[in-house]
Design an enzyme around this catalytic site. Structure first.
Site, PDB file in Angstrom:
ATOM      1  N   GLY A 111      48.161  43.137  25.935  1.00 19.70           N
ATOM      2  CA  GLY A 111      49.192  42.596  26.848  1.00 19.70           C
ATOM      3  C   GLY A 111      50.345  42.058  26.091  1.00 19.70           C
ATOM      4  O   GLY A 111      51.308  41.538  26.815  1.00 19.70           O
ATOM      5  N   SER A 112      50.603  42.211  24.914  1.00 24.72           N
ATOM      6  CA  SER A 112      51.771  41.461  24.065  1.00 24.72           C
ATOM      7  C   SER A 112      52.944  42.280  23.952  1.00 24.72           C
ATOM      8  O   SER A 112      53.927  41.554  23.783  1.00 24.72           O
ATOM      9  CB  SER A 112      50.984  41.094  22.794  1.00 24.72           C
ATOM     10  OG  SER A 112      50.787  42.247  21.801  1.00 24.72           O
ATOM     11  N   GLY A 113      52.714  43.662  24.267  1.00 23.79           N
ATOM     12  CA  GLY A 113      54.155  44.476  24.219  1.00 23.79           C
ATOM     13  C   GLY A 113      54.175  45.111  22.660  1.00 23.79           C
ATOM     14  O   GLY A 113      55.276  45.580  22.587  1.00 23.79           O
ATOM     15  N   LEU A 114      53.310  44.686  21.887  1.00 21.46           N
ATOM     16  CA  LEU A 114      53.148  45.293  20.685  1.00 21.46           C
ATOM     17  C   LEU A 114      52.432  46.529  20.417  1.00 21.46           C
ATOM     18  O   LEU A 114      52.042  46.926  19.168  1.00 21.46           O
ATOM     19  CB  LEU A 114      52.855  44.376  19.644  1.00 21.46           C
ATOM     20  CG  LEU A 114      53.871  42.912  19.674  1.00 21.46           C
ATOM     21  CD1 LEU A 114      53.461  42.207  18.545  1.00 21.46           C
ATOM     22  CD2 LEU A 114      55.324  43.318  19.261  1.00 21.46           C
ATOM     23  N   GLY A 115      51.839  47.120  21.515  1.00 21.40           N
ATOM     24  CA  GLY A 115      50.786  48.314  21.351  1.00 21.40           C
ATOM     25  C   GLY A 115      49.620  48.101  20.898  1.00 21.40           C
ATOM     26  O   GLY A 115      48.905  48.763  20.236  1.00 21.40           O
ATOM     27  N   SER A 117      46.426  47.436  22.126  1.00 19.99           N
ATOM     28  CA  SER A 117      45.294  48.243  22.512  1.00 19.99           C
ATOM     29  C   SER A 117      45.138  49.608  22.029  1.00 19.99           C
ATOM     30  O   SER A 117      44.278  50.192  21.486  1.00 19.99           O
ATOM     31  CB  SER A 117      45.043  48.439  24.127  1.00 19.99           C
ATOM     32  OG  SER A 117      45.033  47.097  24.726  1.00 19.99           O
ATOM     33  N   GLU A 149      42.083  57.084  24.931  1.00 15.71           N
ATOM     34  CA  GLU A 149      42.464  55.762  25.696  1.00 15.71           C
ATOM     35  C   GLU A 149      42.922  56.394  26.904  1.00 15.71           C
ATOM     36  O   GLU A 149      42.716  55.819  27.904  1.00 15.71           O
ATOM     37  CB  GLU A 149      43.667  55.046  24.927  1.00 15.71           C
ATOM     38  CG  GLU A 149      44.207  53.660  25.727  1.00 15.71           C
ATOM     39  CD  GLU A 149      45.151  53.131  24.665  1.00 15.71           C
ATOM     40  OE1 GLU A 149      45.539  51.777  25.243  1.00 15.71           O
ATOM     41  OE2 GLU A 149      45.711  53.547  23.681  1.00 15.71           O
ATOM     42  N   ASP A 161      52.476  54.327  20.654  1.00 16.41           N
ATOM     43  CA  ASP A 161      51.944  53.416  20.283  1.00 16.41           C
ATOM     44  C   ASP A 161      50.731  53.808  19.120  1.00 16.41           C
ATOM     45  O   ASP A 161      50.697  53.512  18.005  1.00 16.41           O
ATOM     46  CB  ASP A 161      51.292  52.432  21.137  1.00 16.41           C
ATOM     47  CG  ASP A 161      51.994  51.706  22.077  1.00 16.41           C
ATOM     48  OD1 ASP A 161      53.141  51.548  21.661  1.00 16.41           O
ATOM     49  OD2 ASP A 161      51.551  51.190  22.846  1.00 16.41           O
TER      50      ASP A 161
END
Length: 342
Positions: A111-115, A117, A149, A161
């Protein structure tokens, strides 16, 4: 034999959200992003005595099962389970199991916005590729990670991502119908990248969020032909094309202007992309001398990218010192996912 892998996280510079179906299928999407020296890591160890073990050190979660046990794709560590299930199904020639211990951790939280998962899925899958010598090229690896995913696990999200983690570097990515993806690596001269990096701050808001909920809002907007949302996605896409050109031509003042415009357009894609805390932090940064701000990824929290004159970086950092977040050092990297054995 022990196998390890690491895959880089990425900063979304422009076009994020247009890589999500059905927009990308209907109108075509494009994204400009850059991988950084924060990674998702995987270690795979065969278990001679059988069994299956998954451990996520950063999440402090684990799962184990006996050899041959049915493992439903639900609950904790669903991504670990899904990658293992797909590898056994697609590449193990009918064998019911592959006894291994898979240990993972990431440099940024989900959930950090950096991809995070998707990058983790690429890292795990690449480790299996190294262990089993699977015949997967870069596009194959990224596409399989996407399928695991989005389709196997049913998690909403885009396509950028998995490809950013696989290919690495600065890329202009194009997405169209029938899962067609074209990755255009950009040969940005080192002085340009150095100047871009010197103008950037990466600020973690302290708020993790479920990107799938925000993306579901975008999907509904396209599916119901919400004109404001769709027109905003068109604008975000147009800005991505222009930002690519300005970056290649060393027009970083123009990149900054587009960064600011892109964030304003992106916020109109879905109401959940921004919130009061994000706007407050952005306002503090701008008042302290920042020239543009933008949340990386789907929005709603996670990491904020701040562009400013390099001589005013410390002013911005001091201004945001009491807002509940933290600054994270980073560098751009050109290498995508890497694997090795010992």
């Amino acid at each position: 034999m022990i196998v390890r892998a690491k895959a880089p996280l990425r900063l979304g510079l422009a076009g994020g959200g247009t890589d999500v179906s059905p927009y990308s299928d209907t109108y075509g999407g494009c994204v400009l992003n850059a991988s950084i020296d924060m990674h998702a890591y995987t270690t795979i160890e065969p278990l001679p005595n059988g069994g299956l073990e998954f451990v996520a050190k950063d999440l402090q979660q684990s799962f184990s099962a006996p050899t041959g046990a049915a493992v439903p794709l639900e609950g904790a560590l669903m991504l670990h389970k899904a990658v293992h299930a797909r590898v056994v199904h697609d590449f193990m020639g009918g064998r019911r199991s592959l006894p291994v211990r898979v240990t993972t951790y990431s440099d940024a939280p989900p959930g950090s916005g950096l991809g995070t998962s998707s990058t983790l899925v690429v890292s795990i899958l690449a480790a299996y590729q190294e262990l089993l010598k699977l015949p997967l090229g870069d596009y194959d690896l990224a596409k399989l990670a996407y399928d695991i995913e989005r389709r196997d696990c049913g998690l909403s999200g885009g396509k950028q991502d998995q490809y950013a983690a696989t290919f690495g570097g600065v890329n202009f990515m194009e997405f169209s119908a029938d899962d067609k993806v074209v990755i255009n690596p950009l040969r940005i001269r080192e002085p340009i990248l150095n100047e871009l990096h010197s103008r950037m701050l990466l600020y973690y808001t302290g708020q993790s969020r479920e990107s799938a909920k925000i993306i579901d809002d975008q999907i509904r907007a396209v599916s119901t032909d919400n004109r404001q949302s769709v027109d905003s996605m068109h604008e975000v896409k147009r800005i991505a094309f222009e930002m690519k050109e300005r970056l290649l031509k060393n027009d970083l003042d123009g990149v900054t202007d587009l960064f600011r415009s892109s964030w304003e357009a992106k916020k109109k894609m879905a109401a959940s992309i921004s919130n009061a805390d994000i706007e407050r932090a952005a306002g503090v940064a701008m008042d302290a001398g920042a020239q543009a701000v933008k949340v990386s990824g789907a929005g709603g929290g996670g990491f904020m990218i701040i562009l400013t004159n390099p001589t005013q970086k410390l002013d911005v950092q001091r201004a945001l010192a009491d807002t509940g977040g933290q600054f994270v050092r980073f560098n751009f990297v050109s290498q995508g996912v890497q694997t090795w054995a010992r």
